[in-house]
Design a protein around this motif. Structure first.
Motif, short mmCIF file in Angstrom:
data_model
loop_
_atom_site.label_atom_id
_atom_site.label_comp_id
_atom_site.label_asym_id
_atom_site.label_seq_id
_atom_site.Cartn_x
_atom_site.Cartn_y
_atom_site.Cartn_z
N UNK A 53 11.56 29.44 -10.90
CA UNK A 53 10.29 30.11 -11.19
C UNK A 53 9.39 30.09 -9.95
N UNK A 54 9.62 29.17 -9.03
CA UNK A 54 8.82 29.09 -7.81
C UNK A 54 9.44 29.84 -6.63
N UNK A 55 10.66 30.35 -6.79
CA UNK A 55 11.35 30.95 -5.65
C UNK A 55 10.66 32.24 -5.22
N UNK A 56 10.74 32.57 -3.93
CA UNK A 56 10.14 33.84 -3.46
C UNK A 56 10.75 35.05 -4.16
N UNK A 57 9.96 36.08 -4.25
CA UNK A 57 10.41 37.30 -4.94
C UNK A 57 11.61 37.93 -4.23
N UNK A 58 11.67 37.84 -2.88
CA UNK A 58 12.77 38.51 -2.20
C UNK A 58 14.12 37.89 -2.53
N UNK A 87 14.74 45.46 -8.67
CA UNK A 87 13.40 45.41 -8.10
C UNK A 87 13.52 45.38 -6.59
N UNK A 88 12.42 45.56 -5.91
CA UNK A 88 12.41 45.51 -4.45
C UNK A 88 11.36 44.51 -4.00
N UNK A 89 11.57 43.98 -2.79
CA UNK A 89 10.62 43.02 -2.23
C UNK A 89 10.65 43.20 -0.72
N UNK A 90 9.64 43.88 -0.18
CA UNK A 90 9.64 44.20 1.24
C UNK A 90 8.43 43.68 1.98
N UNK A 91 7.38 43.26 1.28
CA UNK A 91 6.16 42.82 1.95
C UNK A 91 6.29 41.37 2.40
N UNK A 92 5.51 40.94 3.41
CA UNK A 92 5.56 39.54 3.85
C UNK A 92 5.25 38.55 2.73
N UNK A 93 4.39 38.96 1.80
CA UNK A 93 4.05 38.05 0.69
C UNK A 93 5.25 37.76 -0.20
N UNK A 94 6.22 38.67 -0.22
CA UNK A 94 7.39 38.47 -1.07
C UNK A 94 8.31 37.37 -0.55
N UNK A 95 8.07 36.88 0.67
CA UNK A 95 8.85 35.78 1.21
C UNK A 95 8.28 34.41 0.85
N UNK A 96 7.07 34.42 0.30
CA UNK A 96 6.38 33.17 0.02
C UNK A 96 6.72 32.66 -1.36
N UNK A 97 7.01 31.37 -1.43
CA UNK A 97 7.26 30.74 -2.73
C UNK A 97 5.93 30.48 -3.42
#
Length: 452
Positions: A53-58, A87-97
């Motif tokens: 549940x805490x893992x980054x979206x990407x 789904x897609x995850x391309x923004x820098x925020x998507x790398x953050x847990x």
């Protein structure tokens, strides 16, 4: 030596390419540990079954895109059940847990911090390419382990260059070792450090051990502990070296010698334990195993589990999951392969015991290898028994014993040599051909299982 190391590199690249993203055991959590260090600047803390549940979206979206989730083709273990639609995850925020939870948080950051340069090499790329880049750290560790295995084999088989080469090749091509050194996981570092330890161990068997060598051996045990806690059990093989070189001396002098050896070994090990304790404190990791098994789970029940169904779990730990069971147990080898392996191992062990009870030039190294394997293996097995008694969990798989692969191969190779006519190189040649065949069959089984 160069050929063995090159073989390990090529083999590692092939295995890394064949294994789908996230399909190394616990690979998502091990990779997320690295990404958490780089992107969030956090140390992971708290082990939880729902850590995803805490893992980054990407990372989660990668599993969804690759159809590896609960509704995908493989019914996989990686934690991708949270997102069940593309789904897609391309923004820098998507790398953050979103939080520090990670099931690998109980491990020190030694392996993961060392992988950061590989992560940064692909920093601007997709998460799958970053995963591949971090996998290269394990591939390099696999090549380093192969190099150490060759050096160790030269000391374990000083009378037979062919046998030493065969042992190094068999170590390099062993299927589960091949998987561990092709994916993101700290087993790769533990294996490399363990084989470095066995190099110095077998050198000590042949030449004796100076005080400086005792310090080096203790340091390797300490580093192995930082890689993975079970690395501490390598220390249980050290008394073998002391016994082999012990001479008749006055008691007072012997006590002083033992004290110097104990201090030389214990110093770096204690330092490593302190470092691990500090990390645990900083990460605020107070995780404990929560009882999960229902009913009584004492030692009697533990032995019954291993004996049930004609020792099925014993066979699983020491044959199927030790020699070849890949990608979250998604791909296994044909049953006949496991039977052949079991028969070859049984024959090698029987012949090795027969060799060990008779005087001969190989006896010293063989007996040392037997104890070097049996004592740490017994402690690892005891660890599972204690864990089972407190929580009802069975924590061991065959890969849990890969740090002991090299002394096991020394025993087996000596046994196989005994089975062939004296003065021939048939046993080493057969071992090399069998190792090549087993590795090729394993790769083909994965290609068929994953890509069909």
């Amino acid at each position: 030596m160069i050929l063995v190391t090159a073989l390990a590199l090529v083999k590692g690249l092939v295995w890394s390419a064949v294994l789908p993203p996230w399909y190394g055991p616990d690979e998502a959590s091990h990779y997320e540990y690295v990404q958490l260090l780089v992107e969030n600047h956090w140390l992971p803390s708290g082990r939880d079954a729902n850590a995803a549940v805490d893992y980054p979206r990407d990372i989660l979206c990668s599993g969804s895109r690759l159809d590896l989730g609960a509704y995908g083709a493989f019914a996989a273990e990686p934690p991708f059940g949270i997102l069940t639609i593309p789904c897609t995850a391309a923004s820098p925020a998507d790398r953050l847990a979103s939080g520090p939870l990670n099931t690998a948080s109980g491990y020190s950051p030694v392996y993961y911090a060392s992988a950061i340069p590989f992560y940064l090499l692909a920093h601007s790329s997709s998460v799958e390419i970053r995963l591949d880049a971090v996998r290269m750290w394990s591939v390099l560790l696999g090549a380093l382990a192969a190099l150490f295995a060759y050096l160790a084999a030269r000391w374990a088989f000083p009378d037979s260059p062919a046998a030493s080469l065969a042992a190094a090749v068999l170590f390099t091509l062993q299927p589960m070792n091949s998987q561990a050194t092709a994916i993101v996981n700290n087993d790769a570092l533990l294996i490399a450090l363990a084989v470095a330890f066995w190099w110095r161990f077998f050198r000590g068997v042949q030449k004796g051990v100076s005080l400086r060598e005792w310090v080096l051996l203790g340091g390797l045990v300490g580093l192995a502990y930082l890689a993975k806690p079970q690395g501490l059990f390598l220390a249980s093989a050290l008394p073998v070296l002391y016994i082999l070189e012990r001479k008749r001396t006055p008691g007072r002098r012997e006590i002083g010698r033992v004290s110097r050896i104990a201090g030389a070994v214990a110093g770096p090990i204690v330092a490593a334990i302190v470092v691990a304790a500090v990390f645990t404190r900083i990460a605020d990791n107070t995780a404990t195993l929560i009882p999960t098994g229902s009913g009584t789970h004492g030692l009697r029940q533990y032995f019954l589990v291993y004996m049930a169904d004609h020792f099925e779990r014993l066979y699983m730990v020491w044959i199927t999951s030790f020699w070849g069971y890949f990608g979250w147990f998604q791909v296994d080898l044909p049953s006949v392969v496991y039977v052949v392996i079991a028969l070859a191992v049984a024959a090698g062990l029987t012949a090795a015991v027969w060799t060990a009870v008779k005087p001969g030039p190989a006896r010293r190294v063989l007996v040392a290898a037997m104890f070097a394997f049996l004592v740490p293996a017994a402690l690892i097995q005891l660890l599972e028994a204690v864990t089972f008694r407190s929580s009802g969990e069975l924590i061991l798989q065959g890969r849990s014993f890969l740090m002991l692969l090299f002394p096991l191969l020394v025993v087996l190779m000596r046994g196989w040599q005994r089975l062939f006519p004296a003065g021939t190189s048939w046993a080493p040649a057969a071992a090399v051909l069998a190792a090549l065949a087993l590795n090729v069959v394993s790769v083909l089984a994965m290609v068929d299982g994953f890509y069909g």
